[in-house]
Scaffold this motif. Sequence first.
Motif, PDB file in Angstrom:
ATOM      1  N   GLN A   1       0.824  -1.211   0.000  1.00 44.55           N
ATOM      2  CA  GLN A   1       0.000   0.000   0.000  1.00 44.55           C
ATOM      3  C   GLN A   1       0.852   1.253   0.000  1.00 44.55           C
ATOM      4  OE1 GLN A   1      -2.248  -0.359   3.604  1.00 44.55           O
ATOM      5  NE2 GLN A   1      -0.591   0.347   4.893  1.00 44.55           N
ATOM      6  N   LEU A   2       0.192   2.372  -0.335  1.00 40.89           N
ATOM      7  CA  LEU A   2       0.835   3.671  -0.198  1.00 40.89           C
ATOM      8  C   LEU A   2      -0.180   4.660   0.341  1.00 40.89           C
ATOM      9  CD1 LEU A   2       0.076   5.965  -2.576  1.00 40.89           C
ATOM     10  CD2 LEU A   2       1.431   4.463  -3.956  1.00 40.89           C
ATOM     11  N   ILE A   3       0.339   5.679   1.006  1.00 43.37           N
ATOM     12  CA  ILE A   3      -0.505   6.742   1.543  1.00 43.37           C
ATOM     13  C   ILE A   3      -0.051   8.043   0.905  1.00 43.37           C
ATOM     14  CG2 ILE A   3      -1.194   8.029   3.594  1.00 43.37           C
ATOM     15  CD1 ILE A   3      -0.688   5.447   5.208  1.00 43.37           C
ATOM     16  N   LEU A   4      -1.016   8.747   0.280  1.00 43.13           N
ATOM     17  CA  LEU A   4      -0.734  10.052  -0.328  1.00 43.13           C
ATOM     18  C   LEU A   4      -1.280  11.154   0.573  1.00 43.13           C
ATOM     19  CD1 LEU A   4      -1.545   9.809  -4.155  1.00 43.13           C
ATOM     20  CD2 LEU A   4       0.664   9.768  -3.049  1.00 43.13           C
ATOM     21  N   ASP A   5      -0.505  12.232   0.687  1.00 42.56           N
ATOM     22  CA  ASP A   5      -0.884  13.411   1.461  1.00 42.56           C
ATOM     23  C   ASP A   5      -0.997  14.574   0.480  1.00 42.56           C
ATOM     24  OD1 ASP A   5      -1.082  15.623   3.103  1.00 42.56           O
ATOM     25  OD2 ASP A   5       0.688  15.161   4.295  1.00 42.56           O
ATOM     26  N   ASN A   6      -2.205  15.150   0.351  1.00 41.67           N
ATOM     27  CA  ASN A   6      -2.378  16.237  -0.617  1.00 41.67           C
ATOM     28  C   ASN A   6      -2.050  17.607  -0.026  1.00 41.67           C
ATOM     29  OD1 ASN A   6      -4.616  16.883   0.938  1.00 41.67           O
ATOM     30  ND2 ASN A   6      -6.064  16.821  -0.745  1.00 41.67           N
ATOM     31  N   ARG A   7      -1.555  17.650   1.198  1.00 36.53           N
ATOM     32  CA  ARG A   7      -1.131  18.876   1.886  1.00 36.53           C
ATOM     33  C   ARG A   7      -2.289  19.815   2.184  1.00 36.53           C
ATOM     34  NH1 ARG A   7       4.006  19.428   3.435  1.00 36.53           N
ATOM     35  NH2 ARG A   7       5.471  18.860   1.915  1.00 36.53           N
ATOM     36  N   LYS A   8      -3.513  19.306   2.075  1.00 33.98           N
ATOM     37  CA  LYS A   8      -4.699  20.095   2.427  1.00 33.98           C
ATOM     38  C   LYS A   8      -5.438  19.419   3.580  1.00 33.98           C
ATOM     39  CE  LYS A   8      -5.339  21.741  -2.277  1.00 33.98           C
ATOM     40  NZ  LYS A   8      -6.202  21.722  -3.447  1.00 33.98           N
ATOM     41  N   GLY A   9      -4.744  18.515   4.253  1.00 34.03           N
ATOM     42  CA  GLY A   9      -5.360  17.807   5.372  1.00 34.03           C
ATOM     43  C   GLY A   9      -5.893  16.433   5.018  1.00 34.03           C
ATOM     44  N   ASP A  10      -5.756  16.018   3.770  1.00 33.94           N
ATOM     45  CA  ASP A  10      -6.259  14.710   3.348  1.00 33.94           C
ATOM     46  C   ASP A  10      -5.102  13.744   3.166  1.00 33.94           C
ATOM     47  OD1 ASP A  10      -8.911  15.728   3.111  1.00 33.94           O
ATOM     48  OD2 ASP A  10      -8.374  16.558   1.154  1.00 33.94           O
ATOM     49  N   LYS A  11      -5.176  12.617   3.838  1.00 32.52           N
ATOM     50  CA  LYS A  11      -4.237  11.515   3.633  1.00 32.52           C
ATOM     51  C   LYS A  11      -5.080  10.317   3.228  1.00 32.52           C
ATOM     52  CE  LYS A  11      -0.509  12.880   6.660  1.00 32.52           C
ATOM     53  NZ  LYS A  11       0.498  12.407   7.606  1.00 32.52           N
ATOM     54  N   VAL A  12      -4.766   9.755   2.061  1.00 29.76           N
ATOM     55  CA  VAL A  12      -5.584   8.673   1.519  1.00 29.76           C
ATOM     56  C   VAL A  12      -4.708   7.453   1.249  1.00 29.76           C
ATOM     57  CG1 VAL A  12      -7.155   8.018  -0.340  1.00 29.76           C
ATOM     58  CG2 VAL A  12      -7.143  10.366   0.488  1.00 29.76           C
ATOM     59  N   LYS A  13      -5.197   6.282   1.681  1.00 28.35           N
ATOM     60  CA  LYS A  13      -4.470   5.030   1.516  1.00 28.35           C
ATOM     61  C   LYS A  13      -4.977   4.292   0.277  1.00 28.35           C
ATOM     62  CE  LYS A  13      -4.505   2.397   5.113  1.00 28.35           C
ATOM     63  NZ  LYS A  13      -4.724   1.337   6.122  1.00 28.35           N
ATOM     64  N   PHE A  14      -4.037   3.772  -0.515  1.00 27.18           N
ATOM     65  CA  PHE A  14      -4.352   2.985  -1.705  1.00 27.18           C
ATOM     66  C   PHE A  14      -3.632   1.645  -1.621  1.00 27.18           C
ATOM     67  CE2 PHE A  14      -4.652   7.421  -2.953  1.00 27.18           C
ATOM     68  CZ  PHE A  14      -5.883   7.460  -3.568  1.00 27.18           C
ATOM     69  N   MET A  15      -4.324   0.592  -2.013  1.00 23.80           N
ATOM     70  CA  MET A  15      -3.755  -0.751  -2.015  1.00 23.80           C
ATOM     71  C   MET A  15      -3.186  -1.068  -3.396  1.00 23.80           C
ATOM     72  SD  MET A  15      -4.518  -1.393   1.068  1.00 23.80           S
ATOM     73  CE  MET A  15      -3.934  -3.044   1.186  1.00 23.80           C
ATOM     74  N   LYS A  16      -2.043  -1.752  -3.418  1.00 24.60           N
ATOM     75  CA  LYS A  16      -1.464  -2.222  -4.677  1.00 24.60           C
ATOM     76  C   LYS A  16      -2.256  -3.448  -5.120  1.00 24.60           C
ATOM     77  CE  LYS A  16       2.685  -3.963  -6.781  1.00 24.60           C
ATOM     78  NZ  LYS A  16       3.470  -5.152  -6.661  1.00 24.60           N
ATOM     79  N   VAL A  17      -2.551  -3.528  -6.427  1.00 22.75           N
ATOM     80  CA  VAL A  17      -3.211  -4.697  -7.005  1.00 22.75           C
ATOM     81  C   VAL A  17      -2.335  -5.234  -8.131  1.00 22.75           C
ATOM     82  CG1 VAL A  17      -5.567  -4.036  -6.371  1.00 22.75           C
ATOM     83  CG2 VAL A  17      -4.616  -3.188  -8.494  1.00 22.75           C
ATOM     84  N   ASP A  18      -2.648  -6.428  -8.605  1.00 26.54           N
ATOM     85  CA  ASP A  18      -1.841  -7.053  -9.658  1.00 26.54           C
ATOM     86  C   ASP A  18      -1.743  -6.181 -10.908  1.00 26.54           C
ATOM     87  OD1 ASP A  18      -1.356  -9.240  -8.061  1.00 26.54           O
ATOM     88  OD2 ASP A  18      -2.992 -10.421  -8.899  1.00 26.54           O
ATOM     89  N   GLU A  19      -2.809  -5.442 -11.214  1.00 21.78           N
ATOM     90  CA  GLU A  19      -2.813  -4.634 -12.440  1.00 21.78           C
ATOM     91  C   GLU A  19      -2.320  -3.206 -12.238  1.00 21.78           C
ATOM     92  OE1 GLU A  19      -7.069  -5.061 -10.884  1.00 21.78           O
ATOM     93  OE2 GLU A  19      -5.541  -6.463 -11.434  1.00 21.78           O
TER      94      GLU A  19
END
Length: 109
Positions: A44-62
């Motif tokens: 997984q990775l977590i992105l921070d948009n510097r506006k107070g939002d941190k969003v987690k994304f899971m890696k998939v095969d594609e």
Amino acid sequence: MRKAMTVMALVLGIFAVGALVATDDAAAQYRQFKGRIDKIDKKQLILDNRKGDKVKFMKVDETVVEGEGKATWDDLKKGDWATVDWKFIDKPRKAYKVMVIPAPPEEGE
């Protein structure tokens, strides 16, 4: 006459169900989230948009990785700026495409 109306209603109902099924893929359109990689590991990775939002994304095969000389998930590192394509219907969010981008200019420059 009544029989013809019943048949017509049945045919329209079948078309309506077909239209709903056809738009199911359209409802799954990709969304984008842009930010700085705050944390990354093998799954997984977590992105921070510097506006107070941190969003987690899971890696998939594609998952596809592109941009700024990066070609694989292992090339990504904390501090890289990226946009992630994901589907709104995914729970948890899945990263289908990670595009590494140049860091935006700092505010006030």
